[in-house]
Design an enzyme around this catalytic site. Structure first.
Site, PDB file in Angstrom:
ATOM      1  CG  HIS A 269      -7.368   1.907 -19.685  1.00  0.00           C
ATOM      2  ND1 HIS A 269      -6.542   1.067 -18.980  1.00  0.00           N
ATOM      3  CD2 HIS A 269      -8.581   1.826 -19.069  1.00  0.00           C
ATOM      4  CE1 HIS A 269      -7.231   0.504 -17.993  1.00  0.00           C
ATOM      5  NE2 HIS A 269      -8.461   0.937 -18.022  1.00  0.00           N
ATOM      6  CG  HIS A 308       1.302   1.752 -15.029  1.00  0.00           C
ATOM      7  ND1 HIS A 308       0.698   1.991 -13.826  1.00  0.00           N
ATOM      8  CD2 HIS A 308       0.531   0.865 -15.678  1.00  0.00           C
ATOM      9  CE1 HIS A 308      -0.399   1.256 -13.751  1.00  0.00           C
ATOM     10  NE2 HIS A 308      -0.535   0.562 -14.857  1.00  0.00           N
ATOM     11  CG  ASP A 364      -1.418  -2.460 -22.702  1.00  0.00           C
ATOM     12  OD1 ASP A 364      -1.708  -1.522 -21.946  1.00  0.00           O
ATOM     13  OD2 ASP A 364      -2.151  -3.460 -22.870  1.00  0.00           O
TER      14      ASP A 364
HETATM   15  C1  SDX Z   1      -2.902   0.220 -18.923  1.00  0.00           C
HETATM   16  O1  SDX Z   1      -3.918   2.365 -14.650  1.00  0.00           O
HETATM   17  C2  SDX Z   1      -3.755   1.098 -14.882  1.00  0.00           C
HETATM   18  O2  SDX Z   1      -3.539   0.305 -13.985  1.00  0.00           O
HETATM   19  C3  SDX Z   1      -3.856   0.706 -16.362  1.00  0.00           C
HETATM   20  C4  SDX Z   1      -3.463  -0.729 -16.680  1.00  0.00           C
HETATM   21  C5  SDX Z   1      -4.454  -1.737 -16.151  1.00  0.00           C
HETATM   22  O3  SDX Z   1      -4.057  -2.900 -16.015  1.00  0.00           O
HETATM   23  O4  SDX Z   1      -5.660  -1.372 -15.995  1.00  0.00           O
HETATM   24  O5  SDX Z   1      -2.173  -0.997 -16.166  1.00  0.00           O
HETATM   25  C6  SDX Z   1      -3.436  -0.954 -18.201  1.00  0.00           C
HETATM   26  O6  SDX Z   1      -3.646   1.073 -19.319  1.00  0.00           O
HETATM   27  C7  SDX Z   1      -1.402   0.348 -19.077  1.00  0.00           C
HETATM   28  C8  SDX Z   1      -0.986   1.684 -19.759  1.00  0.00           C
HETATM   29  C9  SDX Z   1      -1.179   1.534 -21.256  1.00  0.00           C
HETATM   30  N1  SDX Z   1      -0.954   2.827 -21.931  1.00  0.00           N
HETATM   31  C10 SDX Z   1       0.121   3.065 -22.660  1.00  0.00           C
HETATM   32  O7  SDX Z   1       1.060   2.292 -22.785  1.00  0.00           O
HETATM   33  C11 SDX Z   1       0.111   4.405 -23.381  1.00  0.00           C
HETATM   34  C12 SDX Z   1       1.482   5.068 -23.242  1.00  0.00           C
HETATM   35  N2  SDX Z   1       1.665   5.434 -21.861  1.00  0.00           N
HETATM   36  C13 SDX Z   1       1.322   6.768 -21.476  1.00  0.00           C
HETATM   37  O8  SDX Z   1       0.454   7.503 -22.239  1.00  0.00           O
HETATM   38  C14 SDX Z   1       1.357   7.042 -19.993  1.00  0.00           C
HETATM   39  O9  SDX Z   1       2.508   6.504 -19.506  1.00  0.00           O
HETATM   40  C15 SDX Z   1       0.177   6.575 -19.165  1.00  0.00           C
HETATM   41  C16 SDX Z   1      -1.091   7.046 -19.732  1.00  0.00           C
HETATM   42  C17 SDX Z   1       0.162   5.089 -19.071  1.00  0.00           C
HETATM   43  C18 SDX Z   1       0.357   7.161 -17.776  1.00  0.00           C
HETATM   44  O10 SDX Z   1       0.317   8.494 -17.925  1.00  0.00           O
HETATM   45  P1  SDX Z   1       0.491   9.510 -16.694  1.00  0.00           P
HETATM   46  O11 SDX Z   1       0.680   8.793 -15.407  1.00  0.00           O
HETATM   47  O12 SDX Z   1      -0.611  10.502 -16.769  1.00  0.00           O
HETATM   48  O13 SDX Z   1       1.880  10.139 -17.011  1.00  0.00           O
HETATM   49  P2  SDX Z   1       2.079  11.465 -17.820  1.00  0.00           P
HETATM   50  O14 SDX Z   1       1.333  11.378 -19.112  1.00  0.00           O
HETATM   51  O15 SDX Z   1       1.820  12.605 -16.922  1.00  0.00           O
HETATM   52  O16 SDX Z   1       3.658  11.382 -18.158  1.00  0.00           O
HETATM   53  C19 SDX Z   1       4.628  11.820 -17.239  1.00  0.00           C
HETATM   54  C20 SDX Z   1       5.784  12.205 -18.129  1.00  0.00           C
HETATM   55  C21 SDX Z   1       5.408  13.196 -19.220  1.00  0.00           C
HETATM   56  O17 SDX Z   1       6.610  13.869 -19.576  1.00  0.00           O
HETATM   57  P3  SDX Z   1       6.804  15.425 -19.113  1.00  0.00           P
HETATM   58  O18 SDX Z   1       5.535  16.167 -19.455  1.00  0.00           O
HETATM   59  O19 SDX Z   1       7.024  15.322 -17.619  1.00  0.00           O
HETATM   60  O20 SDX Z   1       7.985  15.920 -19.857  1.00  0.00           O
HETATM   61  O21 SDX Z   1       6.265  11.046 -18.834  1.00  0.00           O
HETATM   62  C22 SDX Z   1       6.051  11.227 -20.229  1.00  0.00           C
HETATM   63  C23 SDX Z   1       5.048  12.346 -20.381  1.00  0.00           C
HETATM   64  O22 SDX Z   1       5.244  13.011 -21.624  1.00  0.00           O
HETATM   65  N3  SDX Z   1       5.509   9.966 -20.726  1.00  0.00           N
HETATM   66  C24 SDX Z   1       5.841   9.417 -21.877  1.00  0.00           C
HETATM   67  C25 SDX Z   1       5.121   8.206 -21.926  1.00  0.00           C
HETATM   68  N4  SDX Z   1       4.381   8.066 -20.826  1.00  0.00           N
HETATM   69  C26 SDX Z   1       4.617   9.174 -20.093  1.00  0.00           C
HETATM   70  N5  SDX Z   1       6.671   9.827 -22.855  1.00  0.00           N
HETATM   71  C27 SDX Z   1       6.780   8.988 -23.906  1.00  0.00           C
HETATM   72  N6  SDX Z   1       6.147   7.814 -24.025  1.00  0.00           N
HETATM   73  C28 SDX Z   1       5.302   7.394 -23.067  1.00  0.00           C
HETATM   74  N7  SDX Z   1       4.687   6.249 -23.187  1.00  0.00           N
END
Ligand code: SDX
Length: 443
Positions: A269, A308, A364
């Protein structure tokens, strides 16, 4: 005319049920409880771990269209607010629902600046932290500690109390953040200087040294103010959910904001901006990007700052941050890590692994290189997220307090554990087959 209902046939009983489809295309999960196989059956329950498809509230604060990459605060597009407004005005908009007129803005600014000081005892509390304490850990603790200075904040149904605590928190969180930073640097605290802007005062409390009359660099002051606008609210994100859930127990807002700040601290997050820089430093050079992307696609690493839960398109905030980064670089000099970010983005946006999963840069991805160029240490990056998000958290909390449909948040569960078992005396239990700490792979 088509009926706004769902007709569900339960094939276990052959019975049919008609469930209303309400405004916004939602059905009430409680309606599923009527679908039973017998009179004493609990009825159906929806199961949605991490709420990927569950609305927890009706809100008027922020609108996101994840497919189109749209973000609006109270109906105003983020692009317009970033270009034309300032953070304090946006905080007013988010909290009050309307843009202020000249008089209201002046009163709002005066009210916030009345509350930038913190009780001197907080300094003693701050001094209890180690020199290398993470500023987010200090912020979580000191915001929670504020609840002990304002016991009247427990009157959450009192409108004037909610207003006063909102002003106090928006006014004091930057001071707590700056004091935490100064503590980690072994520097004396700099007190608020209310003749500066909200963001200019924050920069003064952070970076003022021995100069008599500190004036922030106007380009950096404006850049940080726009970054504050971009981070002010984001509907039901993890920390807003924490704010609403903890606040639903009717605890005071300082304790709820401390919980929201703790949620924001996590690397998935608000801690992602710090994690992005650590990732860029580890990659080290654009030529190492293909190897890193390979590890990400193999599931060994996450591309931090990408992806996201809601945006399945480019996060509109990331576009603006990328532009601000270059405004800052004109003053500070180019942050060489930006070349790695650009290479990561270029490769990822052409690679099916990311495209098929609709993974784009989020807010981010470019903030870290910008903050670093401005002179902030990585550990301060999530703190720079928490400061502006305080207005969003307070707006979400107040909306929850006043929502007649909201009660204490208490989800159900699907129990998959042991059925009834009988206690046995120690001597009758079987010989252990493993060490005590290996008994559970959960904790
Ligand atoms: C913020 O919610 C908000 O609005 C948050 C925010 C706000 O303003 O409050 O926007 C701020 O928190 C932005 C997000 C910051 N976090 C990151 O950048 C961390 C990296 N991102 C991820 O961990 C992920 O994308 C999330 C946590 C942001 C979202 O995760 P989800 O929706 O639970 O998605 P998921 O983990 O289920 O992923 C879906 C697929 C998976 O692959 P498969 O299992 O289908 O093969 O996408 C892949 C994940 O492995 N994936 C990624 C990835 N994000 C998702 N693979 C590599 N790198 C990534 N960053």
């Amino acid at each position: 005319m088509a009926k706004e209902t769902l007709t569900i046939t339960d094939n276990r009983t052959g019975k049919q049920y008609e469930i209303p489809v309400e405004e916004g295309g939602v059905i009430r999960a409680a309606a599923l409880r009527d679908i039973k196989t017998s009179a004493d059956d609990f009825g159906l329950m929806s199961y949605d771990p991490s709420f990927t498809n569950t609305a927890s509230c009706r809100s008027r604060i922020t609108y996101i269209d994840g497919d189109k990459g749209i973000l609006r605060y109270r109906g105003y597009p983020i692009e317009e607010l970033a270009e034309k407004s300032n953070y304090l005005e946006v905080a007013y908009l988010i909290v009050k629902g309307e843009l202020p007129d000249r008089g209201h803005y002046a009163a709002w600014e005066g009210n916030i600046k009345t509350h930038t000081m913190i009780h001197e005892n907080i300094k003693k509390f701050m001094e209890g932290f180690r020199y290398d304490a993470h500023p987010m850990g200090m912020l979580v603790s000191t915001i929670g500690a504020l609840s002990t200075f304002y016991p009247e904040a427990a009157q959450i149904t009192d409108l004037e109390s909610r207003r006063l605590q909102t002003r106090r928190l928006i006014g004091k969180v930057p001071t707590l953040a700056a004091f935490a930073y100064r503590h980690t640097r072994g520097l004396p605290y700099v007190y608020p200087q209310n003749d500066l802007s909200y963001t200019g005062n924050f920069l003064s409390m952070l970076f003022r040294m021995a100069e008599r009359d500190y004036q922030p660099n106007p380009v950096l002051e404006h850049a940080l103010d726009v970054l504050f606008i971009l981070h002010a609210d984001h509907e039901q994100n993890c920390s807003a959910n924490a704010m609403r859930s903890v606040g639903s127990s009717q605890v005071d807002p300082y304790s709820a904001v401390a919980a929201a700040t703790a949620a924001l601290y996590g690397p998935l997050h608000g801690g992602a901006n710090e994690a992005v820089i650590r990732m860029l430093v580890e990659i080290g050079s654009p030529k190492n990007v293909p190897g890193f992307i390979k590890d990400v696609k193999a599931g060994k690493r996450r591309l931090m700052g990408f992806g996201h839960r809601v945006y399945k398109n480019y996060d509109p905030r990331a576009k603006i941050v990328k532009k601000i980064a270059y405004d800052v670089f004109k003053v500070t000099g180019l942050n060489p890590l930006i070349d790695i970010s650009l290479e990561l983005e270029k490769i990822a946006l052409e690679d099916d692994y990311f495209v098929s999963r609709k993974l784009y840069p989020n807010v981010d991805f470019y903030t870290g290189v910008t903050y670093q160029a401005m002179g902030f240490p990585m550990t301060m990056f999530p703190v720079l997220f928490a400061i502006p998000r305080t207005s969003g958290w307070m707006a979400q909390w107040a909306e929850m307090v006043r929502d007649p449909e909201q009660k204490i948040a208490r989800p159900r569960q699907v129990y998959v554990g042991e059925q009834t078992r009988r206690w046995t005396p120690l001597e009758q239990r079987p010989e252990p087959t493993m060490r005590e700490d290996a008994v559970s792979d959960e904790i």
